[in-house]
Design an enzyme around this catalytic site. Structure first.
Site, PDB file in Angstrom:
ATOM      1  N   ASP A   1      42.016  38.775  35.180  1.00 28.38           N
ATOM      2  CA  ASP A   1      43.066  39.496  34.459  1.00 28.38           C
ATOM      3  C   ASP A   1      44.073  38.504  33.877  1.00 28.38           C
ATOM      4  O   ASP A   1      44.202  37.374  34.367  1.00 28.38           O
ATOM      5  CB  ASP A   1      43.819  40.442  35.407  1.00 28.38           C
ATOM      6  CG  ASP A   1      42.902  41.506  35.974  1.00 28.38           C
ATOM      7  OD1 ASP A   1      41.851  41.782  35.362  1.00 28.38           O
ATOM      8  OD2 ASP A   1      43.242  42.046  37.050  1.00 28.38           O
TER       9      ASP A   1
HETATM   10  N1  URA Z   1      40.343  41.611  40.821  1.00 34.57           N
HETATM   11  C1  URA Z   1      41.401  41.945  40.063  1.00 34.57           C
HETATM   12  O1  URA Z   1      42.023  42.974  40.283  1.00 34.57           O
HETATM   13  N2  URA Z   1      41.754  41.121  39.060  1.00 34.57           N
HETATM   14  C2  URA Z   1      41.102  39.959  38.801  1.00 34.57           C
HETATM   15  O2  URA Z   1      41.496  39.237  37.870  1.00 34.57           O
HETATM   16  C3  URA Z   1      40.023  39.620  39.592  1.00 34.57           C
HETATM   17  C4  URA Z   1      39.655  40.454  40.611  1.00 34.57           C
END
Ligand code: URA
Length: 236
Positions: free
Chosen positions: A103
């Site tokens: 993310d």
């Molecule tokens: N889980 C999440 O919520 N975000 C990420 O970036 C990776 C795993």
């Protein structure tokens, strides 16, 4: 492979620059000046020196990046900077892409490569490649919540998560979580399913790769041979 193709595919120079350098006598192959850019060489065996610089053949590139906040895991984005923007100009000529997604506000280990087949295999749900994240949650979690998160929870879209492993720190609001899958916002949604909230997330391992502690946020390095071999083994 032709000498000019070899040098241009390594990102060393364009084909016309290679021709000009060859004519000037600035390229040697196995210690002998080569004035013809169309000469065939063996990319794995021939010792090519371009303008005094020894060039080793690499079919693919593998880069470990310590992703900072604010960058998206994509090759391009109309709005935000991408993880590829953190690489220097000379890498722009390769077809690099991030292997998997983090993310925008998730930090840490990101593999960037131009090896589509290896990437596809590492990301295949069949391979169950492990990824470990250091996290902090808004509230501490109870033993029951830990067990639930580890055995599998139902996400907001009805998806049942596969088993995970949590190593809790003593304060119980931080620790490490290891997953073998990677659904959209998975860890955040897992914690939401137990009425909690992830407030810090950093990936520290991806399969056999461990985030290099000497890389600051936004810094990167190419993988070494052992790391590449370990990745290939993992993807078999
Ligand atoms: N889980 C999440 O919520 N975000 C990420 O970036 C990776 C795993």
């Amino acid at each position: 492979m032709r000498l000019d193709k070899f040098l241009s595919s390594m990102g060393i120079a364009s084909r016309s620059e290679v021709s000009a350098a060859a004519r000037r006598g600035a390229i040697t192959v196995d210690g002998v000046v080569c004035r013809d850019a169309s000469t065939h060489i063996d990319p794995d065996r021939s010792a090519v020196v371009f303008c005094g610089r020894s060039v080793t053949y690499k079919k693919y590139r593998y880069i470990m990046l310590n992703k900072p906040e604010g960058y998206v895991s994509a090759t391009e984005d109309g709005k935000d900077p991408t993880v590829l923007d953190l690489l220097p100009e000379e890498y722009k000529k390769f077809n690099l892409f991030p292997c998997g997604r983090l993310d925008k506000n998730t930090l840490g280990l990101m593999l960037i490569t131009d090896n589509g087949e290896l990437s596809h295999r590492l990301l295949s749900p069949k391979r169950h490649v492990k990824k470990t994240y250091v996290y902090r949650s808004k509230f501490p979690i109870t033993d029951e919540e830990k067990e639930l998160l580890e055995s599998g929870v139902t996400l907001d879209d009805g998806y049942e998560t596969k088993p995970s492993v949590i190593e809790l720190d003593s304060g119980r609001d931080s620790g490490k979580i290891t997953l073998t899958e990677g659904k959209y916002h998975q860890i955040k949604r897992m914690f939401e399913s137990v009425n909690n909230k992830i407030i810090y997330l950093e990936r520290v391992t991806f399969g056999p790769l461990v985030l290099d502690a000497s890389l600051g946020r936004g810094e990167w390095r190419e993988l070494n041979e052992n790391e590449i071999k370990a990745l290939e083994e993992h993807a078999k």
